[in-house]
Motif scaffolding. Structure first.
Motif, mmCIF file in Angstrom:
data_model
loop_
_atom_site.group_PDB
_atom_site.id
_atom_site.type_symbol
_atom_site.label_atom_id
_atom_site.label_comp_id
_atom_site.label_asym_id
_atom_site.label_seq_id
_atom_site.Cartn_x
_atom_site.Cartn_y
_atom_site.Cartn_z
ATOM 1 N N ASP A 169 39.137 -0.353 14.882
ATOM 2 C CA ASP A 169 38.881 1.058 16.050
ATOM 3 C C ASP A 169 38.672 2.074 15.466
ATOM 4 O OD1 ASP A 169 40.253 0.633 18.292
ATOM 5 O OD2 ASP A 169 42.346 1.766 18.057
ATOM 6 N N VAL A 170 38.035 2.686 17.320
ATOM 7 C CA VAL A 170 37.816 3.987 17.204
ATOM 8 C C VAL A 170 38.381 4.869 18.080
ATOM 9 C CG1 VAL A 170 35.966 5.817 17.084
ATOM 10 C CG2 VAL A 170 35.534 3.715 15.757
ATOM 11 N N THR A 171 39.364 5.742 18.604
ATOM 12 C CA THR A 171 39.562 6.063 19.572
ATOM 13 C C THR A 171 39.507 7.469 19.469
ATOM 14 O OG1 THR A 171 41.713 4.879 19.284
ATOM 15 C CG2 THR A 171 41.848 6.122 21.031
ATOM 16 N N LEU A 224 40.166 8.985 15.752
ATOM 17 C CA LEU A 224 41.415 8.222 15.128
ATOM 18 C C LEU A 224 40.647 7.355 14.590
ATOM 19 C CD1 LEU A 224 43.726 8.028 13.881
ATOM 20 C CD2 LEU A 224 44.847 6.822 15.540
ATOM 21 N N VAL A 225 40.152 7.131 12.754
ATOM 22 C CA VAL A 225 39.561 5.845 13.219
ATOM 23 C C VAL A 225 40.270 4.767 12.670
ATOM 24 C CG1 VAL A 225 37.459 4.826 11.602
ATOM 25 C CG2 VAL A 225 37.508 6.924 12.889
ATOM 26 N N THR A 226 40.506 3.521 12.853
ATOM 27 C CA THR A 226 41.330 2.560 11.661
ATOM 28 C C THR A 226 40.286 1.305 11.406
ATOM 29 O OG1 THR A 226 42.701 2.681 13.422
ATOM 30 C CG2 THR A 226 43.030 0.986 11.888
ATOM 31 N N ALA A 281 34.980 17.580 15.208
ATOM 32 C CA ALA A 281 35.293 18.255 14.537
ATOM 33 C C ALA A 281 36.770 18.073 13.973
ATOM 34 C CB ALA A 281 35.536 19.749 15.016
ATOM 35 N N ASP A 282 37.597 16.886 14.463
ATOM 36 C CA ASP A 282 38.671 16.593 14.032
ATOM 37 C C ASP A 282 39.030 15.345 13.794
ATOM 38 O OD1 ASP A 282 41.306 16.219 14.206
ATOM 39 O OD2 ASP A 282 42.213 17.285 15.871
ATOM 40 N N VAL A 283 38.719 14.148 13.238
ATOM 41 C CA VAL A 283 38.038 12.833 12.434
ATOM 42 C C VAL A 283 39.910 12.417 11.670
ATOM 43 C CG1 VAL A 283 37.096 11.170 11.363
ATOM 44 C CG2 VAL A 283 36.095 13.702 12.991
ATOM 45 N N GLU A 284 40.391 11.668 11.686
ATOM 46 C CA GLU A 284 41.687 11.209 10.625
ATOM 47 C C GLU A 284 40.932 9.669 11.070
ATOM 48 O OE1 GLU A 284 46.080 9.659 10.606
ATOM 49 O OE2 GLU A 284 45.649 11.383 12.497
ATOM 50 N N VAL A 285 41.035 9.218 9.485
ATOM 51 C CA VAL A 285 41.095 7.064 8.847
ATOM 52 C C VAL A 285 42.185 6.802 8.692
ATOM 53 C CG1 VAL A 285 39.385 5.999 7.747
ATOM 54 C CG2 VAL A 285 38.190 7.894 8.103
#
Length: 163
Positions: free
Chosen positions: A29-31, A38-40, A68-72
């Motif tokens: 998922d990419v939101t 937010l990447v899952t 700039a703001d990325v969370e995996v």
């Protein structure tokens, strides 16, 4: 403008660089929300040594594209299956000489019967198409691949094991 999903879908798998994470089916998922991405992802197995590199590659690619703001995040459930490899991914594996996994199909619900003998494996040679192949080693360059040899063309090749 390119979307976060397009960028994440183009990131290559560190162990099978012929495939993207989307081809491999680990990109779940990419939101995009309020400037944050937010990447899952789901690893091919819980101890996958490439998981950290996948996350780093995703963050690097998305930041390079202007996010700039990325969370995996990692999701272990449902567990990844080789059935999640896309048709394009299976084709790409064959094209580079790696035998793709067979489709397993839906998982059984309820008690799983115990079978002490592994099912017969019919792995077709990606080079000549022969089904007369034998396993040389259960583990290849990575834990998710086995090393096989074709009896007809005598070429060794890797096979992505069914999971």
């Amino acid at each position: 403008m390119v979307t976060a999903l397009e960028v994440a879908s183009s990131v290559r798998d560190p162990e099978l660089p012929v495939l993207t994470l989307a081809d491999l089916g680990v990109l779940r998922d990419v939101t995009e929300r309020d400037g944050k991405v937010l990447v899952t992802i789901t690893p091919t197995y819980s101890g996958c040594p490439a998981l950290e590199e996948m996350g780093a590659d995703l963050r690097r690619s998305l930041r390079s594209a202007g996010f700039a703001d990325v969370e995996v995040r990692t999701a272990l459930s449902p567990a990844w299956s080789t059935d999640w490899i896309s048709e394009a991914g299976l084709r790409k594996l064959r094209e580079v000489g790696i035998a793709p996994p067979s489709r397993i199909g839906p998982r059984a619900v309820g008690p799983v019967p115990l079978n002490l003998v592994p099912p017969a494996s019919r792995v077709v040679c990606p080079r000549c198409g022969s089904a007369r192949t034998t396993e040389i080693s259960r583990f290849g360059a990575t834990a998710c691949k086995a090393l096989r040899r074709c009896a007809d063309c005598a070429e060794p090749f890797e096979h992505v094991k069914e999971l």
